[in-house]
Design an enzyme around this catalytic site. Structure first.
Site, mmCIF file in Angstrom:
data_model
loop_
_atom_site.group_PDB
_atom_site.id
_atom_site.type_symbol
_atom_site.label_atom_id
_atom_site.label_comp_id
_atom_site.label_asym_id
_atom_site.label_seq_id
_atom_site.Cartn_x
_atom_site.Cartn_y
_atom_site.Cartn_z
ATOM 1 N N VAL A 106 0.779 -1.171 0.079
ATOM 2 C CA VAL A 106 -0.102 0.106 -0.049
ATOM 3 C C VAL A 106 0.892 1.238 0.096
ATOM 4 O O VAL A 106 0.356 2.142 -0.436
ATOM 5 C CB VAL A 106 -1.064 0.067 1.107
ATOM 6 N N GLY A 107 2.129 1.220 0.471
ATOM 7 C CA GLY A 107 3.138 2.523 0.344
ATOM 8 C C GLY A 107 4.337 2.214 0.796
ATOM 9 O O GLY A 107 4.717 0.926 1.405
ATOM 10 N N ARG A 108 5.335 3.038 0.549
ATOM 11 C CA ARG A 108 6.760 2.699 0.909
ATOM 12 C C ARG A 108 6.904 4.233 1.603
ATOM 13 O O ARG A 108 6.705 5.231 1.031
ATOM 14 C CB ARG A 108 7.723 2.661 -0.229
ATOM 15 N N ALA B 229 10.086 6.426 4.205
ATOM 16 C CA ALA B 229 11.690 6.351 4.365
ATOM 17 C C ALA B 229 12.087 5.072 5.067
ATOM 18 O O ALA B 229 13.185 4.641 4.829
ATOM 19 C CB ALA B 229 12.067 7.576 5.432
ATOM 20 N N GLY C 8 10.599 1.933 5.737
ATOM 21 C CA GLY C 8 9.853 0.589 5.372
ATOM 22 C C GLY C 8 8.952 0.631 4.299
ATOM 23 O O GLY C 8 8.387 1.573 3.702
ATOM 24 N N CYS D 23 4.672 -0.837 3.439
ATOM 25 C CA CYS D 23 3.655 -1.107 4.204
ATOM 26 C C CYS D 23 3.044 -2.246 3.160
ATOM 27 O O CYS D 23 2.563 -1.830 2.108
ATOM 28 C CB CYS D 23 2.753 0.225 4.335
ATOM 29 N N LYS E 158 3.727 -3.350 8.448
ATOM 30 C CA LYS E 158 4.825 -2.494 8.082
ATOM 31 C C LYS E 158 6.301 -2.926 8.197
ATOM 32 O O LYS E 158 6.487 -3.513 9.538
ATOM 33 C CB LYS E 158 4.797 -1.011 8.883
ATOM 34 N N ASP F 243 6.976 13.384 13.330
ATOM 35 C CA ASP F 243 6.947 13.321 11.673
ATOM 36 C C ASP F 243 5.367 13.627 11.468
ATOM 37 O O ASP F 243 4.861 12.914 10.682
ATOM 38 C CB ASP F 243 7.226 11.939 11.494
HETATM 39 N N1 LIG Z 1 -2.493 1.642 8.764
HETATM 40 C C1 LIG Z 1 -2.498 2.013 7.248
HETATM 41 N N2 LIG Z 1 -3.720 1.886 6.787
HETATM 42 C C2 LIG Z 1 -3.518 2.118 5.243
HETATM 43 N N3 LIG Z 1 -2.677 2.671 4.677
HETATM 44 C C3 LIG Z 1 -1.435 2.871 5.211
HETATM 45 C C4 LIG Z 1 -1.268 2.506 6.677
HETATM 46 N N4 LIG Z 1 -0.154 2.731 6.954
HETATM 47 C C5 LIG Z 1 0.433 3.294 6.057
HETATM 48 N N5 LIG Z 1 -0.348 3.310 4.927
HETATM 49 C C6 LIG Z 1 0.006 3.765 3.642
HETATM 50 O O1 LIG Z 1 1.455 3.408 3.431
HETATM 51 C C7 LIG Z 1 2.102 4.610 2.962
HETATM 52 C C8 LIG Z 1 3.506 4.645 3.652
HETATM 53 O O2 LIG Z 1 3.397 4.644 4.911
HETATM 54 P P1 LIG Z 1 4.822 4.765 5.744
HETATM 55 O O3 LIG Z 1 4.286 4.905 7.286
HETATM 56 O O4 LIG Z 1 5.630 3.597 5.740
HETATM 57 O O5 LIG Z 1 5.470 6.010 5.424
HETATM 58 P P2 LIG Z 1 5.327 7.424 5.241
HETATM 59 O O6 LIG Z 1 4.421 7.891 6.601
HETATM 60 O O7 LIG Z 1 4.455 7.905 4.351
HETATM 61 O O8 LIG Z 1 6.722 7.967 5.299
HETATM 62 P P3 LIG Z 1 7.908 8.026 6.416
HETATM 63 O O9 LIG Z 1 7.862 6.693 6.865
HETATM 64 O O10 LIG Z 1 9.073 8.147 5.709
HETATM 65 O O11 LIG Z 1 7.706 9.229 7.475
HETATM 66 C C9 LIG Z 1 1.315 5.716 3.432
HETATM 67 O O12 LIG Z 1 1.556 6.931 3.043
HETATM 68 C C10 LIG Z 1 0.012 5.234 3.420
HETATM 69 O O13 LIG Z 1 -0.456 5.533 1.881
#
Ligand SMILES: Nc1ncnc2c1ncn2[C@@H]1O[C@H](COP(=O)(O)OP(=O)(O)OP(=O)(O)O)[C@@H](O)[C@H]1O
Length: 337
Positions: free
Chosen positions: A10-12, A14, A16, A18, A32, A127
């Site tokens: 669903v996303g990446r 800095a 890791g 997800c 994650k 953050d």
């Molecule tokens: N609990 C969740 N439910 C749905 N989508 C999620 C969830 N957690 C993360 N995501 C998706 O995954 C993406 C990446 O999340 P992640 O927490 O790894 O990084 P970030 O917050 O965007 O950046 P960083 O970790 O660099 O601060 C998010 O932008 C979101 O789109």
């Protein structure tokens, strides 16, 4: 990961990746995965400890953390799946169509309540950004995510400054001074600005240019579609002098926010939260409880008098000597549905 079937990425971030996963009981969750091979055993322990702390943060506006473990040199954090995506996505999808003040305050108050809960546990977010605010499927409930452990991960992240967005950094951080709770308040101001204008408060093509803008504290005017108190709240949060930024309790008790905070207390006071559980303990009943939903039964069957008493019970008023402070205790009102 044996208990989790990976469905998609669903996303990446800095730190890791997800994954959307299906748990053994059929519930969709997010796992994650954060590589921790550069960490010492002590640091891994400290990170796991931080994640354990997150599991205890029961609040309707904070993402539920279910469990965490280290497997194949990666820290795996299992959390609630927010089906509505991020606040960042939602703002982008509006394609320039501004939100009205009521809606802005509906989201913003929830973010303030969650941050207030976090700070009351002596945890700083560090953050805060629109990508870290997740939404339920109906996009009515905000849930704060991705905090606390960032300070442990910073030094091990491969390229946090390249992948992550520095737009929400406070001037004190840009100047190399220490992070403090008022730095979270600056980022909160950036989020409010973005909700009002659908643009970042501080943006620039290069990092040095961005730092220059942030340390000057100059941002474009927000326009006249929102009230003067809301504009002045943005200016006070984006004050270069952190000591002049308001406290969260002052924001929550301002005339702008009190009505929204009280309404949210009534409507969301009984949103059930997932209790930390082990996969083996799952029953269909628990699986049902993991779904958060506002419970409107309460407000439907209440007379104005009982509503008033209900709200009063949930508010602690005390005299600080300087003025009366009203603290909303939304967190303590969460009960399982
Ligand atoms: N609990 C969740 N439910 C749905 N989508 C999620 C969830 N957690 C993360 N995501 C998706 O995954 C993406 C990446 O999340 P992640 O927490 O790894 O990084 P970030 O917050 O965007 O950046 P960083 O970790 O660099 O601060 C998010 O932008 C979101 O789109």
């Amino acid at each position: 990961m044996n208990n989790y079937e990976k469905l998609s990425v669903v996303g990446r971030g800095a730190h890791g990746i997800c994954y959307l996963c299906r748990r053994a009981d059929g519930e969709k969750v997010i796992v994650k995965q954060i590589p921790v091979d550069g960490m010492s055993a002590q640091e891994k322990q400290a990170t796991l400890g931080e994640v354990k702390l997150l599991q205890m943060l029961g609040h309707p506006n904070i993402i539920g953390y279910y469990e965490n473990f280290i497997e194949d040199s990666a820290l795996c954090i299992v959390m609630q799946y927010a089906q509505g995506g991020t606040l960042c996505d939602m703002l982008e999808q509006r394609s320039g169509c501004l939100m009205d003040e009521e809606r802005i305050l509906h989201y913003f108050t929830q973010i303030v309540l969650s941050l207030h809960h976090l700070h009351s546990k002596q945890i700083l977010h560090r953050d805060l950004k629109t990508q870290n605010i997740l939404l339920n499927r109906a996009r009515t409930i905000c849930k704060l995510s991705d905090f606390g452990i960032s300070k442990h991960l910073e030094t091990h992240s491969r390229a946090s400054t390249v992948i992550g967005t520095p737009s929400y950094l406070s001037p004190e951080i840009c100047e190399g001074r220490a992070y403090n709770h008022k730095s979270d308040l600056w980022s909160l101001g950036c989020i409010l600005y973005e909700m009002v204008t659908l643009k970042r408060a501080f943006d620039a093509p290069t990092f040095p240019a961005l730092v220059m803008k942030i340390t000057k504290g100059k941002f474009d005017p927000v326009g006249d579609h929102v009230s003067a108190p809301l504009k002045s709240l943005i200016s006070s949060l984006l004050n270069l002098n952190e000591n002049r930024r308001p406290e969260l309790r002052d924001i929550l008790t301002s005339p702008l926010m009190v009505p929204v905070a009280l309404r949210l207390t009534l409507e969301m006071g009984t949103v059930s939260l997932p209790a930390p559980i082990k996969p083996g303990q799952l029953t269909p009943n628990i699986a049902q409880r993991l779904r958060t939903r506002p419970d409107n039964r309460l407000s439907q069957h209440m007379t104005p008098r009982t509503k008033y008493d209900f709200v009063r019970q949930r508010i602690v008023t005390w005299d600080s000597g300087m003025k009366n402070l009203v603290e909303l205790t939304l967190s303590s009102t969460s009960t399982p549905v």
